[in-house]
Design an enzyme around this catalytic site. Structure first.
Site, short mmCIF file in Angstrom:
data_model
loop_
_atom_site.label_atom_id
_atom_site.label_comp_id
_atom_site.label_asym_id
_atom_site.label_seq_id
_atom_site.Cartn_x
_atom_site.Cartn_y
_atom_site.Cartn_z
CD1 TRP A 129 0.25 -0.88 3.45
CD2 TRP A 129 -0.77 1.62 3.63
NE1 TRP A 129 1.05 -0.46 3.73
CE2 TRP A 129 0.39 1.24 4.75
CE3 TRP A 129 -1.18 2.41 3.86
CZ2 TRP A 129 0.03 2.07 5.61
CZ3 TRP A 129 -1.83 3.58 4.60
CH2 TRP A 129 -0.37 2.91 5.73
CG ASP A 130 4.46 0.82 1.36
OD1 ASP A 130 3.46 -0.16 2.11
OD2 ASP A 130 5.59 0.64 2.67
CD GLU B 34 1.90 -3.90 9.43
OE1 GLU B 34 3.38 -4.01 9.83
OE2 GLU B 34 1.67 -3.69 8.10
CE LYS C 4 5.87 -1.62 11.80
NZ LYS C 4 5.53 -2.98 10.86
CD GLN C 5 2.70 2.85 10.63
OE1 GLN C 5 3.36 2.17 9.26
NE2 GLN C 5 1.82 3.72 9.13
#
Lengths: 721, 721
Positions: free
Chosen positions: A308-309, A450, A559-560
């Site tokens: 998806w990046d 995630e 994580k983010q």
């Protein structure tokens, strides 16, 4: 040229792996790691081929590294000139990021002589099949040197050999190696023409004199092999200098639209350009059949797959600077729609569920077990593949955002509209209607953070789906207004009767009384600890923090931050108070365990006036591949290489954060907020097909255009210009 | 009396903990572990109090063990008569399960003398507060012995001390200890009256003579303390023999309805009665304020909490043999409905979500982390509490099944109907409607097979919910027909407009083309390995097989088979082919890691004609607390004790499996299929309030009744009798 040069001025054995990524050159067709000419598999030499994949036995499918066309090594008697053998007196490795030129100069002490090896190489941006090398050796004393050069099969490969050599021939001074991949027998042919030397040359060099040869190689795979001899033969008679100047000309042209000039901050300028360099080196310029791998063309990490990046972090750069690349990327996703439909079906859904890890067909290369538990050495069930469902919405975002930015809606009728509808249908089949709440909810997903698996109503995911539905309706209306016949046929062939109800009743988490948007249902009930406390609990350095029993799983540690990412993507829809409240709330919980994390924080920080924080995260993002300060292992899985999403994130931060570019469907606005150090910032944007030349200098922002279109809606600090 | 006696004929130090459970006595108010009179906390001495809970500091809330009223120890000079000190010449420990009498006889070598200690004790089934002991010591030579007896505070407690001693007094030869619990200051008072000795007595015994004393203790807690002195004083003047004969009379009466006589199989007969003994010893006879703990009254394991086990495994026994106990159990659940509503609300649902671990208030004692990871020693997030949602349906099943069996619908108007509706409302708020499939699904649940967490459409769970909805509709119709006013008021106060749609559209997994009912969505896609292979992968003996990263989690291996359990519970609704297909399919995957597993397999095996398998699993279930062959640890958590659900499962297997009793709302059928060895089987059932005396002998089955009701619908082998 200071800001266009990456340089190491001594040999450091500890940096060999890292420099392989730092000094990468690429032209979209292939990438060559920044290793020295005498290196081999042990030093991770790789000519990584974009879009070519192979599976060796039971190991996972991965992109392939072709044999090394640049392999060249010198020896004086028994003494092989390789820094690993010691005796290096001086060493310099340089990457010219303006022109994608790699060079090295190494002085070896050989007996009493000092022998100097100088090499320069590039992968031609003009003729994507060409790998070109110029190699020079000289000495301060008379010396006899053997120079060996060849196409070396001893290159890095994570999952073993991918090629069978079928034929090695020589024709008209051209060495030809014909190989094919093991799994699908895809041909890969390499041509080698050496000018001024043979594969093995013994030369006696007079003091202060030098011996130089050049080497032009052609690398072709798949259908390209068919006409490859004619193609290569027509190119290989050109001189090194001719090929180089043609290559440089293309790069200069690329920078014309892509460059961001920053005055007052050398470090930021270099990091910014280095980020753009990487994006341009790996962009698929001549194919609609591959995406951009998560580690670019720096190797096989993450299987060479596109994530998806691409759509969320890199596409804005291409949409605003290179319509051709952006279209190729979109068409790659359209071309893999069938695979996304297969995946949806496999998991019991309708529509299109895009791959988490997309290779050439778009079938998902991700496994259900892609982390190894460091405590038991067992594969760990993770939910990237089956539950990180935002991926289909990301595709829709990439597509529609391109349309909005470029004003080019042609992709809609080339399958874009189908992609959008099938993505939405997938979400509709995935969603749960809760009658007592009279709303659709999205359950059991993994968001970009995630570490928390199978959560309900992840804010980012739900918002992305909601956006996708809106985007589809807009796209459909566009087609309705511009090609009624196509529209009629489309709605005749597709049932969209469910759509309005779904859009209207889809739940998207909203700010609570403190302005906080809960990342997912129940997030606020998780253990409230900070990063320091979490780190104290770590028993084994690389232990995975997510998954079933991870340390972060039951805490607020992320994580983010999905919410900050959401505020970043939908920056025009949330006000400063909400952005500020959530940035400040989530930041202390964020590990930034993903290279995607920092830029979202940077952009939102810039928007809420926290310019120093924004700058800190911008530099973190922009220097990621310069410093190599990234997570190298996930559990026991090696995940090093370049980070094109972070490169894209650096561009996003500069443009959307510091230059303050934001846009709605019709209007682009610029509200600059440069970091203190920056005297000025200059860049070009393609907005609705028109090139805007923007210069921000102190309090003054000028926007020029070379076209005379007056209908363009562009504002600076909210005022129409 | 052979089949009524459990006996150890020698002292074995390795069996001390196990015998504490094996030789348990209880009267529903309290349970006393089968330890010797001279034991203390180290040997896990416990007088476990039903329904009394306390929390000590941060440790979990647990049932409490009261001080030990039976503590008595002899010493000769420095020599303490305790088997742990060696010198045991002979030892006998006996449990009379017909009458709940524990006795021991131990010969100690003391110098040249042989001193024999004999003791008998019981917890009065007639007067539930009484703990009664008769203690005798004798010697083959003249010897001076000190006998010490007291109420000993040094008893087993998992989470430390729960009592503050507030007063110790003596009044009219009665020692009184007044204590209260730490958390809620609940009083617990103990009275001690010693007849024929003092707390400390020195006695010189002539050869072949004996010294005997008796001890009558009263144990009261909570409101019962108020009148306790008067109550105790009125009882303690009775002789030991009087109290004993009163106690025996009640037990005889209990067996009148409860016994199952098996001819031809001594071992099965003993195990059967032993199972019934346990159920009767721990049944709450005089209170509606507590359930039956998962480990009975054998200690504090599983916090003394009641689980779904009661309703699904024990209730049939009580419904068919003791309406009073069954009603008490149902009322306990009705009394805790508010707690179930609180739990539903806490997790964002409506209606009533019953506790996974229910203590006195019904609030959930279960934590979100109730297993410790043996690899990291960290608490592991499990989903028993928040996702094992079948628990509310189990309550509804217990209630409605009682109504069906007993013909007593009075509980419906005493809150039963509310319990049912609130349980269903919970499911309605939990369910997900899938518009493309036009059905309600139940996602993210844990079934009885706890190794697979957060699965979708677990067959057992969905079926139980579907049953619950049907049951509620029947119950409502019953009320409508029998008390229209109550009905009118009920539907005026409760919105049930959603119910029909929910029932009609609720998805319940059905057999596939091979007759297999998939345990949950995607089960058949899991790794297909057998138990042996799984066991080979185990790295640490007690590692938890379920949870996020458990070995079973990603395979088909089951703790217990939900589908077989479902076929067992709904035995009248599935045909033999389906039962056989699923039994054979799931059995090889079943670890039987739960003591609840074997009986479900046994009953279904009996129904499909696999009598030998049925017998094997029956014996496994019925002997569980005799052999002690059960899992003693879950991760690092001690889970030993008695297994009343397995005891109930043994009864279920005998009655539903071997005697082949099955029933619908109106009709009870008997289709016997006795194990080969069994010449005959004789038992009583209360069906619709009428006592049926059943005797199965060879091919002949006779059913007698002492009432003259003719409307009763009872069939044998499908033929009306």
């Amino acid at each position: 040229m200071l800001n266009w040069k990456i340089e190491d001025t001594k040999f450091d054995i500890d940096n060999v792996d890292l420099n392989g990524s730092r000094y990468l050159i690429g032209n979209g067709y292939m990438g060559y790691r920044g290793t020295l000419e005498e290196y081999n598999a042990k030093q991770l030499v790789a000519l990584n081929m974009a879009g070519l994949f192979d599976r060796n036995g039971d190991s996972w499918r991965e992109s392939v590294n072709a044999p090394n066309p640049f392999y060249t090594v010198c020896n004086v008697g028994d003494e092989i000139l390789n820094p690993f053998n010691g005796n290096v007196i001086a060493h310099n490795q340089t990457l010219n990021i303006r022109h994608g030129l790699h060079s090295r100069r190494t002085e070896f002490k050989v007996g009493k002589a000092i022998v100097t090896v100088i090499a320069e190489r590039f992968l031609s941006m003009k003729d994507e099949n060409l790998a070109v090398l110029k190699f020079t050796v000289c000495s301060d004393r008379k010396i006899t040197i053997n120079v060996n050069t060849k196409v070396d099969l001893n290159v890095w490969s994570i999952n073993g050999n991918h090629f069978n050599v079928e034929e090695t021939t020589r024709n008209d001074d051209i060495n030809i190696i014909k190989m094919s991949t093991g799994e699908l027998s895809i041909p890969l042919w390499i041509y080698e023409k050496i000018v001024g030397a043979d594969n093995e040359t013994t030369v006696t060099i007079a003091p202060e004199k030098s011996f130089t040869f050049t080497k032009i190689c052609g690398v072709y795979w798949g259908e390209k092999c068919d006409d490859s001899y004619i193609n290569f033969a027509s190119l290989c008679d050109k001189t090194y200098e001719t090929l180089k100047s043609e290559h440089i000309a293309v790069w200069d042209n690329i920078w014309e639209n892509s460059d961001i000039e920053i005055d007052g901050d050398e470090e930021a300028q270099k990091a910014m350009r280095y980020s753009i360099y990487h994006l341009c080196s790996i962009a698929p310029r001549n194919t609609e059949k591959c995406g951009i791998p998560a580690r670019g063309l720096s190797g096989q990490v993450y299987k060479g797959a596109a994530f998806w990046d691409t759509e969320m972090f890199m596409m804005p750069f291409f949409s605003f600077t290179d319509r051709n690349v952006a279209q190729n990327l979109i068409k790659y996703r359209i071309n893999t729609l069938d695979a996304a439909k297969r995946k949806a079906k496999e998991f019991g859904y309708e529509g299109a569920f895009y791959a988490w890890e997309s290779q050439e067909t778009g079938d998902d290369a991700c496994t259900l077990f892609n982390v190894t538990d460091v405590f038991t050495n067992r594969p760990m069930r993770t939910y990237f593949k089956d539950r990180q469902i935002h991926v289909s919405a990301d595709m829709i975002y990439g597509l529609w955002n391109y349309c909005t930015v470029s004003g080019d809606y042609s992709v809609l009728k080339k399958g874009g509209l189908d992609l959008m509808l099938q993505g939405l249908l997938f979400y509709y089949s995935y969603a749960s209607f809760k009658p007592l709440k009279d709303r659709f909810e999205i359950h059991q997903v993994v968001g970009p953070d995630e570490y928390h698996e199978r959560v309900d109503n992840n804010a980012f995911t739900n918002k992305m789906i909601s956006y996708s539905a809106d985007a589809f309706i807009k796209a459909l209306n566009y087609i309705k207004e511009n090609d009624y016949e196509y529209y009629e046929k489309f709605i005749e062939n597709n049932d969209i009767s469910w759509l309005n109800n779904f859009v209207n009743k889809l739940y998207v988490p909203v700010p609570d009384e403190n302005g906080i948007i809960e990342q997912f249902d129940g997030y606020l009930q998780l253990e409230d600890i900070g990063l320091d406390e979490l780190k104290k609990r770590i028993l084994i350095e690389n232990e995975y923090l997510g998954g079933g029993n991870g340390l972060a799983t039951t805490t607020r540690i992320l994580k983010q931050a999905d919410v900050v990412m959401m505020l970043n993507v939908f920056r025009a829809q949330y006000n400063t108070e909400i952005k500020k409240a959530n940035w400040e709330f989530y930041e202390p919980y964020t590990e930034h365990g993903s290279s995607l994390s920092a830029c979202a924080y940077a952009i939102v920080a810039a928007e809420i006036g926290m310019t120093e924080w924004a700058y800190k995260y911008f530099m973190k993002t922009a220097t990621i591949d310069l410093t190599g300060n990234t997570k190298q292992y996930l559990g026991s899985l090696y995940i090093g290489g370049t980070h094109p999403a972070a490169n894209g994130g650096a561009w996003n931060t500069a443009i959307f954060g510091f230059a303050g570019v934001s846009y709605t469907d019709e209007c682009l606005n610029i509200t600059p907020r440069l970091p203190k150090k920056w005297n000025s910032m200059k860049f070009n944007l393609l907005w609705k097909g028109v090139k805007l030349m923007v210069e921000i200098k102190g309090n003054s922002t000028t926007v020029k255009t070379d076209s005379d279109i007056t209908s363009l809606n562009v504002t600076v600090n909210g005022k129409r210009i």
